[in-house]
Design a protein around this motif. Structure first.
Motif, PDB file in Angstrom:
ATOM      1  N   GLN A 150       0.827  -1.201   0.000  1.00  0.00           N
ATOM      2  CA  GLN A 150       0.000   0.000   0.000  1.00  0.00           C
ATOM      3  C   GLN A 150       0.867   1.260   0.000  1.00  0.00           C
ATOM      4  O   GLN A 150       0.561   2.240  -0.693  1.00  0.00           O
ATOM      5  CB  GLN A 150      -0.940  -0.012   1.201  1.00  0.00           C
ATOM      6  N   GLN A 151       1.949   1.245   0.756  1.00  0.00           N
ATOM      7  CA  GLN A 151       2.849   2.403   0.797  1.00  0.00           C
ATOM      8  C   GLN A 151       3.546   2.607  -0.545  1.00  0.00           C
ATOM      9  O   GLN A 151       3.651   3.742  -1.038  1.00  0.00           O
ATOM     10  CB  GLN A 151       3.885   2.204   1.911  1.00  0.00           C
ATOM     11  N   ALA A 152       4.020   1.505  -1.141  1.00  0.00           N
ATOM     12  CA  ALA A 152       4.701   1.613  -2.431  1.00  0.00           C
ATOM     13  C   ALA A 152       3.745   2.096  -3.512  1.00  0.00           C
ATOM     14  O   ALA A 152       4.108   2.918  -4.368  1.00  0.00           O
ATOM     15  CB  ALA A 152       5.290   0.254  -2.817  1.00  0.00           C
ATOM     16  N   SER A 153       2.516   1.582  -3.465  1.00  0.00           N
ATOM     17  CA  SER A 153       1.522   1.983  -4.460  1.00  0.00           C
ATOM     18  C   SER A 153       1.209   3.467  -4.347  1.00  0.00           C
ATOM     19  O   SER A 153       1.087   4.170  -5.360  1.00  0.00           O
ATOM     20  CB  SER A 153       0.257   1.154  -4.276  1.00  0.00           C
ATOM     21  N   ALA A 154       1.090   3.937  -3.097  1.00  0.00           N
ATOM     22  CA  ALA A 154       0.793   5.361  -2.889  1.00  0.00           C
ATOM     23  C   ALA A 154       1.925   6.248  -3.373  1.00  0.00           C
ATOM     24  O   ALA A 154       1.703   7.377  -3.820  1.00  0.00           O
ATOM     25  CB  ALA A 154       0.525   5.616  -1.404  1.00  0.00           C
ATOM     26  N   ALA A 155       3.164   5.721  -3.327  1.00  0.00           N
ATOM     27  CA  ALA A 155       4.330   6.488  -3.757  1.00  0.00           C
ATOM     28  C   ALA A 155       4.619   6.319  -5.239  1.00  0.00           C
ATOM     29  O   ALA A 155       5.603   6.857  -5.750  1.00  0.00           O
ATOM     30  CB  ALA A 155       5.560   6.071  -2.936  1.00  0.00           C
ATOM     31  N   GLY A 156       3.770   5.549  -5.938  1.00  0.00           N
ATOM     32  CA  GLY A 156       3.961   5.342  -7.358  1.00  0.00           C
ATOM     33  C   GLY A 156       5.074   4.371  -7.683  1.00  0.00           C
ATOM     34  O   GLY A 156       5.577   4.346  -8.805  1.00  0.00           O
ATOM     35  N   GLN A 157       5.488   3.547  -6.713  1.00  0.00           N
ATOM     36  CA  GLN A 157       6.566   2.578  -6.913  1.00  0.00           C
ATOM     37  C   GLN A 157       5.998   1.203  -7.287  1.00  0.00           C
ATOM     38  O   GLN A 157       4.835   0.916  -7.045  1.00  0.00           O
ATOM     39  CB  GLN A 157       7.412   2.459  -5.639  1.00  0.00           C
ATOM     40  N   SER A 158       6.858   0.380  -7.862  1.00  0.00           N
ATOM     41  CA  SER A 158       6.429  -0.955  -8.267  1.00  0.00           C
ATOM     42  C   SER A 158       6.155  -1.824  -7.042  1.00  0.00           C
ATOM     43  O   SER A 158       6.900  -1.794  -6.053  1.00  0.00           O
ATOM     44  CB  SER A 158       7.510  -1.617  -9.128  1.00  0.00           C
ATOM     45  N   THR A 159       5.088  -2.600  -7.120  1.00  0.00           N
ATOM     46  CA  THR A 159       4.732  -3.518  -6.031  1.00  0.00           C
ATOM     47  C   THR A 159       4.850  -4.979  -6.469  1.00  0.00           C
ATOM     48  O   THR A 159       4.501  -5.891  -5.711  1.00  0.00           O
ATOM     49  CB  THR A 159       3.288  -3.264  -5.556  1.00  0.00           C
ATOM     50  N   ALA A 160       5.352  -5.206  -7.695  1.00  0.00           N
ATOM     51  CA  ALA A 160       5.345  -6.551  -8.268  1.00  0.00           C
ATOM     52  C   ALA A 160       6.119  -7.549  -7.413  1.00  0.00           C
ATOM     53  O   ALA A 160       5.645  -8.661  -7.141  1.00  0.00           O
ATOM     54  CB  ALA A 160       5.919  -6.515  -9.688  1.00  0.00           C
ATOM     55  N   ASP A 161       7.331  -7.192  -6.967  1.00  0.00           N
ATOM     56  CA  ASP A 161       8.135  -8.120  -6.157  1.00  0.00           C
ATOM     57  C   ASP A 161       7.463  -8.382  -4.812  1.00  0.00           C
ATOM     58  O   ASP A 161       7.489  -9.513  -4.305  1.00  0.00           O
ATOM     59  CB  ASP A 161       9.533  -7.553  -5.933  1.00  0.00           C
ATOM     60  N   LEU A 162       6.870  -7.371  -4.235  1.00  0.00           N
ATOM     61  CA  LEU A 162       6.186  -7.528  -2.950  1.00  0.00           C
ATOM     62  C   LEU A 162       4.978  -8.447  -3.090  1.00  0.00           C
ATOM     63  O   LEU A 162       4.698  -9.269  -2.206  1.00  0.00           O
ATOM     64  CB  LEU A 162       5.752  -6.158  -2.411  1.00  0.00           C
ATOM     65  N   VAL A 163       4.260  -8.314  -4.205  1.00  0.00           N
ATOM     66  CA  VAL A 163       3.103  -9.183  -4.445  1.00  0.00           C
ATOM     67  C   VAL A 163       3.552 -10.635  -4.605  1.00  0.00           C
ATOM     68  O   VAL A 163       2.906 -11.565  -4.111  1.00  0.00           O
ATOM     69  CB  VAL A 163       2.316  -8.718  -5.684  1.00  0.00           C
ATOM     70  N   ASP A 164       4.701 -10.831  -5.285  1.00  0.00           N
ATOM     71  CA  ASP A 164       5.247 -12.189  -5.418  1.00  0.00           C
ATOM     72  C   ASP A 164       5.514 -12.794  -4.036  1.00  0.00           C
ATOM     73  O   ASP A 164       5.159 -13.948  -3.759  1.00  0.00           O
ATOM     74  CB  ASP A 164       6.556 -12.166  -6.208  1.00  0.00           C
ATOM     75  N   GLN A 165       6.146 -12.017  -3.182  1.00  0.00           N
ATOM     76  CA  GLN A 165       6.462 -12.502  -1.831  1.00  0.00           C
ATOM     77  C   GLN A 165       5.180 -12.813  -1.063  1.00  0.00           C
ATOM     78  O   GLN A 165       5.106 -13.806  -0.326  1.00  0.00           O
ATOM     79  CB  GLN A 165       7.282 -11.451  -1.087  1.00  0.00           C
ATOM     80  N   ARG A 166       4.179 -11.983  -1.242  1.00  0.00           N
ATOM     81  CA  ARG A 166       2.912 -12.190  -0.539  1.00  0.00           C
ATOM     82  C   ARG A 166       2.201 -13.442  -1.045  1.00  0.00           C
ATOM     83  O   ARG A 166       1.635 -14.217  -0.252  1.00  0.00           O
ATOM     84  CB  ARG A 166       2.013 -10.965  -0.692  1.00  0.00           C
ATOM     85  N   ASN A 167       2.244 -13.667  -2.359  1.00  0.00           N
ATOM     86  CA  ASN A 167       1.635 -14.882  -2.905  1.00  0.00           C
ATOM     87  C   ASN A 167       2.341 -16.134  -2.399  1.00  0.00           C
ATOM     88  O   ASN A 167       1.707 -17.162  -2.138  1.00  0.00           O
ATOM     89  CB  ASN A 167       1.669 -14.850  -4.433  1.00  0.00           C
ATOM     90  N   THR A 168       3.660 -16.067  -2.262  1.00  0.00           N
ATOM     91  CA  THR A 168       4.416 -17.197  -1.732  1.00  0.00           C
ATOM     92  C   THR A 168       4.016 -17.477  -0.288  1.00  0.00           C
ATOM     93  O   THR A 168       3.840 -18.635   0.118  1.00  0.00           O
ATOM     94  CB  THR A 168       5.932 -16.915  -1.809  1.00  0.00           C
TER      95      THR A 168
END
Length: 590
Positions: free
Chosen positions: A187-205
């Motif tokens: 949520q913080q990265a998204s609000a800052a306009g940063q990529s969340t793809a790697d974080l989503v991968d970690q969350r899915n794992t």
């Protein structure tokens, strides 16, 4: 287009290509990382007032098939359960020993019982042989010891499962906390306009790790946060993390059980104080509960069926015999009081005999004359040469008043209660084995220490025996014959989990128990292999769609490098053009 605009377009292209090269390099280096998905940099043209003004990277994303991910997570739950079952049932099967092609080979219960049968068969020919008695008692001790050891092993496995439940709960909580932390970071990265793809991968794992332990449902909110729920709908992760709670039992025995309502030997697995033990669905945590509370107790019940029937059958035969020389004291195993009702009929003979088996005194008692155990004890006390009492443990004790003589009993026509047991068996006065279940069955301690106490003689039941006459015959094979016949003959066994009601020999019933466990273990292995194959197939499909293809990424990186070089050369040319133009302008002014 001005040279300045052209230079900016070339520079922005170089910067965009540099980001794409970085993404491709990360894809290549993380190709073997579990849960990593291929990342793509989204590039868009920049247009100002209808005029091209370069290019820019708008974001870095990965493409994951939501339906495929859901299937993979569900498969993870099934595979986790199957793997746990396969592991524990393999350990359970090993407790039962190995089967052999003959009675002398193999270590299974069936083989051990067959060895006892062989020892009894030998005893039939020489029932008063000290060595053959010792062999028979030793072979029986092997049988009951194996029953106790197998029972102890089952309870140990239940204890292991209980501790594994506690460990698994801890592992689930760690993954839930990780999901909660990643939700915040995403949520913080998204609000800052940063990529969340790697974080989503970690969350899915992390989500897949939770699902391998228990069934879950989940969805992603509009803010990008992942919410996770148990099968029963209890929130595990929403705006906060709700950890599971469990306290393992300090000790585990066959009487330790789980109940959703107090009292319970095992605590419940709770979330926010709500017990979800019976609502875990699939996964290794759910399977551990099933193993601890159902599968392993069912195996214990099978063993207990064999042990209790073995004790009852052997004691029914041994109660008809007596040792020679006769023992000076007989102590019952049944717990009674003087006021215990005695609903009995028929006649029983109590006798005192010397060390050679010659009659000293005797009396036949009509059991219908006594309404309580206390009445019977008083009557025995009235027989010349005998004393009787009830000890502090509630056991009837009958002794000869002369230590050089012994006690012998013939049940004759006695029948006690609805079961119709003879008096000696009902009181447990001449048991061969003690205990009522696989956990406590044992050869009677004094017989184990001194096999000569194995009763292979029978007190003479003829009318009016004379004092001094031999009433205990050393050469009778009746008891040995009956013990052997009882072991190899048909015995009725009630239905237990995994084995229906049946009539068979003890060796065959033991073989049925071993076969039942072996079948479960084989089925568990097959199920695990099938579930694992399905999960592997889904993982491969996911990898082919969302994973990194090294060949493609390597080729892309090479192309991007060429693009970067081309943009750099263009920028260099523009710089030279600008320098040439600047020199020309300066010359014109001069």
């Amino acid at each position: 287009m001005s040279i300045n605009s052209a230079a900016y377009i070339a520079l922005s292209g170089m910067m965009a290509t540099q980001v794409q090269m970085s993404v491709a390099s990360a894809n290549i280096s993380n190709a073997g990382t579990t849960g990593y998905t291929e990342k793509t940099a989204q590039q868009e043209a920049v247009v100002n007032g209808g005029v091209a003004a370069g290019t820019t990277i708008t974001g870095i994303s990965s493409s994951v098939d939501a339906f495929l991910l859901k299937s993979l997570i569900a498969s993870g739950s099934d595979t986790g359960a199957a793997k746990t079952a396969d592991n524990y049932l393999d350990q359970l099967q090993s407790l039962y020993g190995t089967t052999g092609s003959s009675d002398s080979s193999g270590t299974s219960l069936g083989n051990t019982i067959a060895s006892f049968e062989a020892a009894l068969s030998s005893l039939e020919s020489s029932p008063n042989s000290a060595s053959l008695k010792e062999n028979a008692v030793g072979a029986l001790d092997q049988v009951v010891s194996q029953l106790r050891e197998t029972s102890a092993g089952i309870q140990q496995l239940r204890g292991n499962a209980d501790r594994d439940i506690a460990k698994t709960v801890s592992d689930v909580n760690q993954q839930l906390e990780l999901i909660g932390t990643l939700n915040t970071q995403i949520q913080q990265a998204s609000a800052a306009g940063q990529s969340t793809a790697d974080l989503v991968d970690q969350r899915n794992t992390a989500l897949q790790a939770v699902a391998s332990e228990m069934s879950v449902s989940y969805y992603t909110t509009s803010s990008g946060a992942l919410q996770v729920y148990s099968k029963s709908g209890q929130a595990l992760v929403d705006s906060s993390v709700h950890e599971l709670s469990y306290t393992p039992a300090s000790t585990v025995t066959s009487s330790t059980t789980y109940s959703a309502t107090p009292p319970s030997g095992f605590s419940g697995i709770t979330v926010n104080g709500i017990d979800i033990t019976s609502q875990l669905g699939s996964g290794s945590l759910a399977e551990l509960v099933t193993l601890r509370d159902t599968t392993l107790p069912d195996a214990q019940t099978q063993l207990d069926s064999l042990a209790s029937q073995l004790a009852s059958t052997l004691n029914a035969v041994s109660s008809q015999g007596t040792a020679l020389p006769p023992p000076s004291t007989l102590t019952g195993s049944a717990e009674v009081t003087a006021g215990t009702a005695l609903s009995a009929t028929g006649t029983v003979r109590f006798a005192v005999a010397d060390q050679s088996g010659n009659l000293v005194s005797y009396q036949d008692l009509d059991l219908s004359s006594y309404s309580t155990v206390g009445d019977l004890v008083s009557a025995i006390n009235g027989i010349s040469g005998l004393s009787a009492s009830i000890d502090s443990n509630g056991h009837v004790v009958i002794s000869s008043t002369d230590s050089s003589d012994g006690v012998a009993i013939n049940e004759m026509s006695s029948s006690v209660g609805s079961s119709g047991e003879g008096l000696v068996q009902w009181l447990g006065l001449n048991d061969l084995v003690t205990g009522t279940s696989a956990s406590d069955i044992a050869v009677r301690p004094d017989i184990l220490d001194n096999s000569s106490l194995l009763g292979t003689s029978i007190l003479d039941s003829s009318a009016s025996p004379q004092t001094g006459a031999q009433v205990l015959s050393p050469g009778s094979s009746t008891i040995a014959d009956d013990l052997y016949s009882a072991m190899i003959g048909d015995t009725k066994f009630s239905a237990v989990p995994g084995i229906g009601a049946t009539t068979s020999s003890f060796a065959d019933y033991a073989a049925a128990i071993v076969s039942s466990v072996a079948t479960q273990a084989s089925q568990a292995t097959t199920t695990y292999n099938n579930k694992q194959a399905l999960q592997s197939s889904l993982s491969s499909t996911m990898s082919s769609e969302s994973g990194v293809n090294l060949d493609e990424e390597t080729a892309r990186l090479s192309t991007l490098q060429n693009q970067y070089s081309a943009s750099a050369e263009l920028l260099q040319v523009l710089n030279q053009m600008f320098s040439t133009l600047l020199t020309a302008v300066q010359s014109a002014v001069a």
